[in-house]
Design an enzyme around this catalytic site. Structure first.
Site, PDB file in Angstrom:
ATOM      1  N   GLU A 130      11.512   2.258   1.128  1.00  0.00           N
ATOM      2  CA  GLU A 130      11.702   3.056  -0.084  1.00  0.00           C
ATOM      3  C   GLU A 130      10.406   3.677  -0.585  1.00  0.00           C
ATOM      4  O   GLU A 130      10.394   4.802  -1.085  1.00  0.00           O
ATOM      5  CB  GLU A 130      12.339   2.208  -1.188  1.00  0.00           C
ATOM      6  CG  GLU A 130      13.760   1.729  -0.872  1.00  0.00           C
ATOM      7  CD  GLU A 130      13.795   0.474  -0.006  1.00  0.00           C
ATOM      8  OE1 GLU A 130      12.723  -0.091   0.291  1.00  0.00           O
ATOM      9  OE2 GLU A 130      14.907   0.054   0.378  1.00  0.00           O
ATOM     10  N   ASP A 138      27.062  -9.172  -5.283  1.00  0.00           N
ATOM     11  CA  ASP A 138      25.749  -9.337  -4.641  1.00  0.00           C
ATOM     12  C   ASP A 138      24.771 -10.126  -5.512  1.00  0.00           C
ATOM     13  O   ASP A 138      23.807 -10.694  -5.012  1.00  0.00           O
ATOM     14  CB  ASP A 138      25.127  -7.974  -4.297  1.00  0.00           C
ATOM     15  CG  ASP A 138      25.704  -7.410  -3.000  1.00  0.00           C
ATOM     16  OD1 ASP A 138      26.436  -8.146  -2.316  1.00  0.00           O
ATOM     17  OD2 ASP A 138      25.424  -6.242  -2.695  1.00  0.00           O
ATOM     18  N   ARG A 194      28.759   1.599  -8.995  1.00  0.00           N
ATOM     19  CA  ARG A 194      29.630   1.292  -7.861  1.00  0.00           C
ATOM     20  C   ARG A 194      31.118   1.176  -8.206  1.00  0.00           C
ATOM     21  O   ARG A 194      31.955   1.588  -7.406  1.00  0.00           O
ATOM     22  CB  ARG A 194      29.140  -0.019  -7.242  1.00  0.00           C
ATOM     23  CG  ARG A 194      30.024  -0.546  -6.137  1.00  0.00           C
ATOM     24  CD  ARG A 194      29.375  -1.754  -5.476  1.00  0.00           C
ATOM     25  NE  ARG A 194      30.150  -2.230  -4.359  1.00  0.00           N
ATOM     26  CZ  ARG A 194      30.859  -3.365  -4.376  1.00  0.00           C
ATOM     27  NH1 ARG A 194      30.864  -4.135  -5.428  1.00  0.00           N
ATOM     28  NH2 ARG A 194      31.553  -3.733  -3.317  1.00  0.00           N
TER      29      ARG A 194
END
Lengths: 317, 293
Positions: free
Chosen positions: A61, A120, A170
């Site tokens: 990243e 997660d 999401r």
């Protein structure tokens, strides 16, 4: 209370993906970069149609942000895509020096923000990203509330010259902003006019605020709901105008209380118009595993808690 | 725009002498700027004076008169180890990007010549901020890709320090450039073997640096950063090798503090300014060839 139609249930990240594809078709300068999360970011369609303008950087990243800064030299408009955590905290110094301080026309597009990323858990559920980004001079910070608004925001930021942080998520949430609603960076959106209280919300909490307003109206509380999609620069005029009328305010966001939208509004009101205020936000704790709905309840980020906060703040007037 | 210099012609003595005259004046500028600001990084700046003089006065095709951020159809240079800003500023001024008088403002309040390069003040010749180390190679990758997308055949140069490449982002960028065939990129490592805390070999030994870059699939060249024949020939070779699918790195041997005897052979002058007496001593070793600012 104004009626809102739910057009469908969609994830805001898909709004980004559709917006990016449209941008690819209409603006040859737009390039996209992704750090091994093309599917999660809904960038596949852009990558398939414009392979020469899509850069897969792998799991790197910091490098991605630097490359994006360099791409602007020569006129490209780079859109980077990864999770919000890896779009901000992981690359803060790269954004600070190579993008913000260097005034590069980079669009940092961040999905899976907040606890609604779900199972997660906390490693991936960043709740500090708005704060990190809004502290940097030169960056515009945008957190749209549904599919249509995210798509419109994606198109709008390509026209804006300067670094932008675009935050989305999401889960599938109600799409209720009309497709043709104009998106003006830095301009608040009045969703429902009222006189007793102002709810100022951003992101996924906007729909929750409308649900709360419906219940409050049934209890006889006239509730103004304002959608702040652009956290920086903040539409101070719209906020002050509403708060001057209702004389109390509740803010709602899927973010840490420190550094979020509520924090920006508290600063504004403390300086210009001290007003009783309650904040719906995460209170200095990390996220955890769970379904998005369970987590919204666990962290108090829902209509029921907004209703309670409104009742409390009205009592403080 | 055509190249203003072709490597086909063999270097002749007057050309090399002229470069030497310029880099000597650049070294004077560096010492005077750092002394004037009572802070800054003379060591690495002196070490890179010959390379940057050659790059800007002989090698790059660029237009100091009409600097623009996009740099289309020009060769562009990024300084990743931003702390050696004195040498960059001096060379930019001497080659015509801005008035040499402005060098006197280095590190002073409201200057365009910030301690580390910045674009906020719109100083001509600088296209990205640097100083927090390890970011320049990524930026150079991006600029090189944009040149390809724009069908612009000019080159991107980037300088980084040897200590700087201890940063992990450099190796992300190195892996990327080779994987994506960024072959219009010429990276130079200032291989002076010193960093703030001491010799690189004591702080964090780099091991076989040539083998590392080669293992990352870069064309790896070596040059003597204080010999203009070596600099110009190696840069010519690098340019020739560009466009063949691989990025190019040059390991440039230099001496930190080159040109000022008491600054050489030590890491002590990495980030310390000489006092007035030390400055006098340094300037006595560097002839005023082009006139001080």
């Amino acid at each position: 209370m104004k009626e809102f139609t739910i057009y469908n249930y969609k994830d805001t990240r898909s709004g980004f993906g559709e917006g990016l594809l449209e941008l690819g078709r209409k603006n040859p300068e737009v390039v996209a970069l992704c750090a091994d999360l093309t599917g999660s970011l809904k960038m596949d369609a852009f990558a398939a149609e414009f392979p020469e303008r899509f850069i897969q950087v792998g799991i790197a990243e910091a490098n991605m942000i630097g490359i994006a800064a360099g791409l602007t030299v020569g006129g490209k408009i780079p859109f980077t895509g990864t999770f919000a955590n890896f779009s901000t905290g992981r690359v803060y110094d790269q954004i600070r020096q190579s993008v913000a301080y260097s005034e590069k026309n980079v669009k940092i597009c961040a999905s899976h923000a907040g606890v609604t990323l779900g199972e997660d858990g906390a490693t991936h559920q960043i709740l500090e990203d708005i704060g990190l980004m809004k502290m940097l001079p030169n960056i515009t910070v945008i957190n749209p509330c549904d599919f249509n608004q995210t798509k419109a925001a994606t198109l709008a930021i390509a026209e804006h010259d300067g670094p932008v942080y675009l935050r989305f998520g999401r889960p599938k949430v109600p799409t209720f902003i009309p497709e043709d609603q104009e998106f003006i960076i830095g301009k608040a959106l009045m969703l429902n006019e009222g006189t007793d209280v102002t709810i100022i919300a951003t992101g996924h909490l906007v729909w929750e605020s409308l649900e709360a307003a419906k219940e409050l109206e049934s209890k006889g509380i006239s509730t103004e709901v304002i959608n702040i999609h652009t956290i920086k620069p903040l539409d101070t005029e719209a906020i002050l105008k509403s708060v001057a009328k209702t004389k109390c305010v509740v803010t709602a966001e899927e973010h840490m209380r420190h550094g979020g939208l509520g924090d920006s509004i508290a600063q504004l009101l403390a300086h210009k118009l001290p007003t009783p205020m309650e904040m719906i936000a995460v209170d200095d704790r990390f996220g955890q595993s769970g379904t998005p709905a369970e987590l919204m309840t666990e962290y108090g980020l829902d209509a029921a808690n907004i209703v309670k906060a409104v009742e409390k703040v009205i009592g403080r007037k | 725009m055509s190249k203003n210099f072709t490597f086909a012609k063999k270097l002749n003595m007057p050309q090399k002498e002229e470069l030497k005259r310029i880099s000597t004046q650049v070294r004077r500028d560096i010492v005077r700027m750092v002394n004037g600001a009572k802070s800054g990084h003379p060591g690495g700046s002196l070490g890179c004076a010959d390379f940057l003089t050659a790059l800007y006065f002989e090698v790059m095709n660029h237009d100091p008169e009409s600097f623009n951020m996009d740099g289309k159809d020009e060769d562009i240079f990024f300084l990743s180890n931003g702390h050696i800003s004195p040498v960059l500023y001096s060379v930019l001024a001497r080659v015509g990007y801005f008035d040499i008088k402005e060098l006197a403002t280095f590190r002073k309040l409201h200057t365009r010549l910030q301690g580390h390069p910045s674009i906020a003040e719109r100083i001509p010749g600088v296209r990205v901020a640097s100083g927090s180390l390890g970011q320049g190679l990524s930026v150079a990758n991006g600029a090189a890709i944009t040149k390809k997308l724009n069908n612009d055949s000019s080159l991107v140069y980037i300088l980084m320090g040897d200590g700087e490449i201890e940063e992990g982002q450099i190796w992300e960028a190195a892996m990327f450039a080779a994987a994506k065939n960024v072959d219009n990129l010429i990276a130079v490592v200032d291989y002076n073997g010193k960093q703030i805390d001491g010799p690189v070999d004591e702080v964090l030994p780099l091991g076989n640096l040539k083998a590392k870059w080669e293992a990352f699939d870069w064309i790896t060249l070596e040059m003597n950063g204080h010999d203009f024949d070596s600099i110009l020939e190696t840069l010519a070779k690098a340019e020739e090798l560009s466009g063949n699918g691989k990025p190019i790195v040059i390991l440039m041997k230099t001496e930190m503090g080159q040109g000022v005897d008491y600054m050489m052979g030590t890491h002590k002058w990495h980030g310390n300014a000489p006092n007035d007496e030390q400055t006098e001593d340094a300037l006595s070793q560097l002839e005023e060839t082009l006139g001080d600012y």
